[in-house]
Design a protein around this motif. Sequence first.
Motif, PDB file in Angstrom:
ATOM      1  N   LEU A  71       0.847  -1.204   0.000  1.00 44.06           N
ATOM      2  CA  LEU A  71       0.000   0.000   0.000  1.00 44.06           C
ATOM      3  C   LEU A  71       0.880   1.250   0.000  1.00 44.06           C
ATOM      4  CD1 LEU A  71      -3.040   1.059   0.365  1.00 44.06           C
ATOM      5  CD2 LEU A  71      -2.366   1.432   2.735  1.00 44.06           C
ATOM      6  N   VAL A  72       1.901   1.234   0.868  1.00 44.66           N
ATOM      7  CA  VAL A  72       2.795   2.397   0.967  1.00 44.66           C
ATOM      8  C   VAL A  72       3.530   2.608  -0.363  1.00 44.66           C
ATOM      9  CG1 VAL A  72       4.866   3.291   2.135  1.00 44.66           C
ATOM     10  CG2 VAL A  72       3.045   2.206   3.475  1.00 44.66           C
ATOM     11  N   ALA A  73       3.861   1.498  -1.025  1.00 40.82           N
ATOM     12  CA  ALA A  73       4.551   1.594  -2.322  1.00 40.82           C
ATOM     13  C   ALA A  73       3.586   1.960  -3.449  1.00 40.82           C
ATOM     14  CB  ALA A  73       5.241   0.266  -2.639  1.00 40.82           C
ATOM     15  N   GLY A  74       2.282   1.988  -3.141  1.00 41.40           N
ATOM     16  CA  GLY A  74       1.283   2.397  -4.139  1.00 41.40           C
ATOM     17  C   GLY A  74       0.851   1.287  -5.069  1.00 41.40           C
ATOM     18  N   ASP A  75       1.121   0.017  -4.707  1.00 42.35           N
ATOM     19  CA  ASP A  75       0.688  -1.047  -5.624  1.00 42.35           C
ATOM     20  C   ASP A  75      -0.085  -2.175  -4.923  1.00 42.35           C
ATOM     21  OD1 ASP A  75       2.723  -2.292  -4.317  1.00 42.35           O
ATOM     22  OD2 ASP A  75       3.821  -2.922  -6.106  1.00 42.35           O
ATOM     23  N   LEU A  76      -0.903  -1.810  -3.940  1.00 43.72           N
ATOM     24  CA  LEU A  76      -1.788  -2.825  -3.345  1.00 43.72           C
ATOM     25  C   LEU A  76      -3.003  -2.969  -4.258  1.00 43.72           C
ATOM     26  CD1 LEU A  76      -2.460  -4.744  -0.971  1.00 43.72           C
ATOM     27  CD2 LEU A  76      -3.773  -2.856   0.017  1.00 43.72           C
ATOM     28  N   ASP A  77      -3.150  -4.139  -4.878  1.00 48.75           N
ATOM     29  CA  ASP A  77      -4.252  -4.324  -5.828  1.00 48.75           C
ATOM     30  C   ASP A  77      -5.501  -4.847  -5.118  1.00 48.75           C
ATOM     31  OD1 ASP A  77      -4.347  -7.502  -6.348  1.00 48.75           O
ATOM     32  OD2 ASP A  77      -2.301  -6.821  -5.969  1.00 48.75           O
ATOM     33  N   THR A  78      -6.626  -4.757  -5.840  1.00 52.78           N
ATOM     34  CA  THR A  78      -7.927  -5.143  -5.284  1.00 52.78           C
ATOM     35  C   THR A  78      -7.962  -6.600  -4.847  1.00 52.78           C
ATOM     36  OG1 THR A  78      -8.983  -3.549  -6.707  1.00 52.78           O
ATOM     37  CG2 THR A  78     -10.391  -5.287  -5.887  1.00 52.78           C
ATOM     38  N   VAL A  79      -7.371  -7.475  -5.650  1.00 54.60           N
ATOM     39  CA  VAL A  79      -7.439  -8.911  -5.348  1.00 54.60           C
ATOM     40  C   VAL A  79      -6.697  -9.215  -4.044  1.00 54.60           C
ATOM     41  CG1 VAL A  79      -6.736 -11.201  -6.153  1.00 54.60           C
ATOM     42  CG2 VAL A  79      -7.742  -9.560  -7.755  1.00 54.60           C
ATOM     43  N   THR A  80      -5.502  -8.670  -3.890  1.00 53.75           N
ATOM     44  CA  THR A  80      -4.717  -8.945  -2.680  1.00 53.75           C
ATOM     45  C   THR A  80      -5.406  -8.357  -1.449  1.00 53.75           C
ATOM     46  OG1 THR A  80      -2.749  -8.815  -4.066  1.00 53.75           O
ATOM     47  CG2 THR A  80      -2.392  -8.814  -1.698  1.00 53.75           C
ATOM     48  N   ALA A  81      -5.939  -7.137  -1.588  1.00 53.91           N
ATOM     49  CA  ALA A  81      -6.644  -6.519  -0.457  1.00 53.91           C
ATOM     50  C   ALA A  81      -7.884  -7.337  -0.094  1.00 53.91           C
ATOM     51  CB  ALA A  81      -7.037  -5.089  -0.802  1.00 53.91           C
ATOM     52  N   SER A  82      -8.550  -7.903  -1.102  1.00 46.73           N
ATOM     53  CA  SER A  82      -9.734  -8.729  -0.843  1.00 46.73           C
ATOM     54  C   SER A  82      -9.340 -10.008  -0.107  1.00 46.73           C
ATOM     55  CB  SER A  82     -10.433  -9.098  -2.156  1.00 46.73           C
ATOM     56  OG  SER A  82     -10.807  -7.937  -2.848  1.00 46.73           O
ATOM     57  N   MET A  83      -8.187 -10.580  -0.482  1.00 46.35           N
ATOM     58  CA  MET A  83      -7.692 -11.777   0.217  1.00 46.35           C
ATOM     59  C   MET A  83      -7.446 -11.460   1.694  1.00 46.35           C
ATOM     60  SD  MET A  83      -4.834 -13.174  -2.428  1.00 46.35           S
ATOM     61  CE  MET A  83      -5.236 -13.970  -3.971  1.00 46.35           C
ATOM     62  N   ALA A  84      -6.822 -10.314   1.930  1.00 43.79           N
ATOM     63  CA  ALA A  84      -6.497  -9.933   3.313  1.00 43.79           C
ATOM     64  C   ALA A  84      -7.776  -9.732   4.121  1.00 43.79           C
ATOM     65  CB  ALA A  84      -5.647  -8.668   3.323  1.00 43.79           C
ATOM     66  N   LYS A  85      -8.748  -9.025   3.526  1.00 41.15           N
ATOM     67  CA  LYS A  85      -9.989  -8.731   4.248  1.00 41.15           C
ATOM     68  C   LYS A  85     -10.760 -10.020   4.542  1.00 41.15           C
ATOM     69  CE  LYS A  85     -14.358  -7.412   4.976  1.00 41.15           C
ATOM     70  NZ  LYS A  85     -15.570  -8.242   4.952  1.00 41.15           N
ATOM     71  N   TYR A  86     -10.920 -10.850   3.525  1.00 38.19           N
ATOM     72  CA  TYR A  86     -11.721 -12.067   3.704  1.00 38.19           C
ATOM     73  C   TYR A  86     -11.041 -13.054   4.659  1.00 38.19           C
ATOM     74  CZ  TYR A  86     -11.233 -16.912   2.106  1.00 38.19           C
ATOM     75  OH  TYR A  86     -10.962 -18.246   2.060  1.00 38.19           O
ATOM     76  N   TRP A  87      -9.773 -13.331   4.444  1.00 37.43           N
ATOM     77  CA  TRP A  87      -9.138 -14.395   5.225  1.00 37.43           C
ATOM     78  C   TRP A  87      -8.934 -13.968   6.680  1.00 37.43           C
ATOM     79  CZ3 TRP A  87      -4.613 -15.828   7.840  1.00 37.43           C
ATOM     80  CH2 TRP A  87      -4.491 -17.209   8.068  1.00 37.43           C
ATOM     81  N   CYS A  88      -8.460 -12.741   6.858  1.00 39.79           N
ATOM     82  CA  CYS A  88      -8.195 -12.288   8.233  1.00 39.79           C
ATOM     83  C   CYS A  88      -9.491 -12.173   9.033  1.00 39.79           C
ATOM     84  CB  CYS A  88      -7.445 -10.956   8.228  1.00 39.79           C
ATOM     85  SG  CYS A  88      -5.779 -11.096   7.566  1.00 39.79           S
ATOM     86  N   SER A  89     -10.571 -11.692   8.404  1.00 45.16           N
ATOM     87  CA  SER A  89     -11.814 -11.561   9.179  1.00 45.16           C
ATOM     88  C   SER A  89     -12.438 -12.927   9.458  1.00 45.16           C
ATOM     89  CB  SER A  89     -12.807 -10.622   8.492  1.00 45.16           C
ATOM     90  OG  SER A  89     -13.193 -11.123   7.234  1.00 45.16           O
TER      91      SER A  89
END
Length: 211
Positions: A140-158
């Motif tokens: 995210l800080v590097a400006g390249d967090l894509d939708t798919v990876t962010a969705s993986m993080a949200k779904y799996w972590c929650s």
Amino acid sequence: MVARTGEAGAKGISLIVVETAGADGYERGRNLDKIGLHASDTSELFFDNVTVPPENLLGKEEGQGFVQLMQQLPQERLALAVGAVASMERAVKLTTEYTKERKAFGKPLMDFQNTAFTLAERKTEAMIARVFVDWCIERLVAGDLDTVTASMAKYWCSDKQVQTADECLQLFGGYGYMQEYPISRIFIDSRIQKIYGGTNEIMKLLIARSL
Ligand SMILES: Cc1cc2nc3c(=O)[nH]c(=O)nc-3n(C[C@H](O)[C@H](O)[C@H](O)COP(=O)(O)OP(=O)(O)OC[C@H]3O[C@@H](n4cnc5c(N)ncnc54)[C@H](O)[C@@H]3O)c2cc1C
């Protein structure tokens, strides 16, 4: 506010700043009675023919609202994953302390293999979640967090957050069901994480599109 300012579909959506103080047609409804997350009110808001000056448009062009929302969603979803990791770590810590102290059948709960293995699994997953989320933050800080990876993080972590809260509460026995024990609040506040920010089913749809 997200408002329709044009044609049907995503291209007719704009973001507008609405000054609500004293605005004609603006009204606050009741606070909705949620099962958890009591530190954060969720309220009905009514906008009945409220007018705003054109300069209240957020951004330079009308019809860009959907694109603007999409650009911010990976960050919002990652923020939810960060909260999930914190919740998991706290649940494991509280439950570890409690099960070392509480005795049943003459020995601490932690001495039962079921307790130790459950906490070993939950601690491992909390660590995996933290490492993944830390990596996502770097992206995210590097400006390249894509939708798919962010969705993986949200779904799996929650998902793991809710499982952790449930299994940790179980190890508290009846006390876990009492509001005076923080594990009960962790449990009840966790549940929304699979719903808001886009449900976990929608996260899986987004991930599946990348297959
Ligand atoms: C406490 C709280 C706070 C909130 N805060 C905000 C906020 O700040 N900002 C904001 O914009 N929203 C917020 N929301 C709204 C939240 O994001 C939505 O409730 C959520 O995205 C689900 O939408 P929905 O309620 O319309 O459910 P629905 O879309 O009706 O979904 C119902 C069920 O059907 C499933 N489903 C729907 N479509 C599909 C599909 N295509 N494939 C498979 N399954 C599907 C869903 O996963 C879900 O399980 C909040 C909600 C709550 C409860």
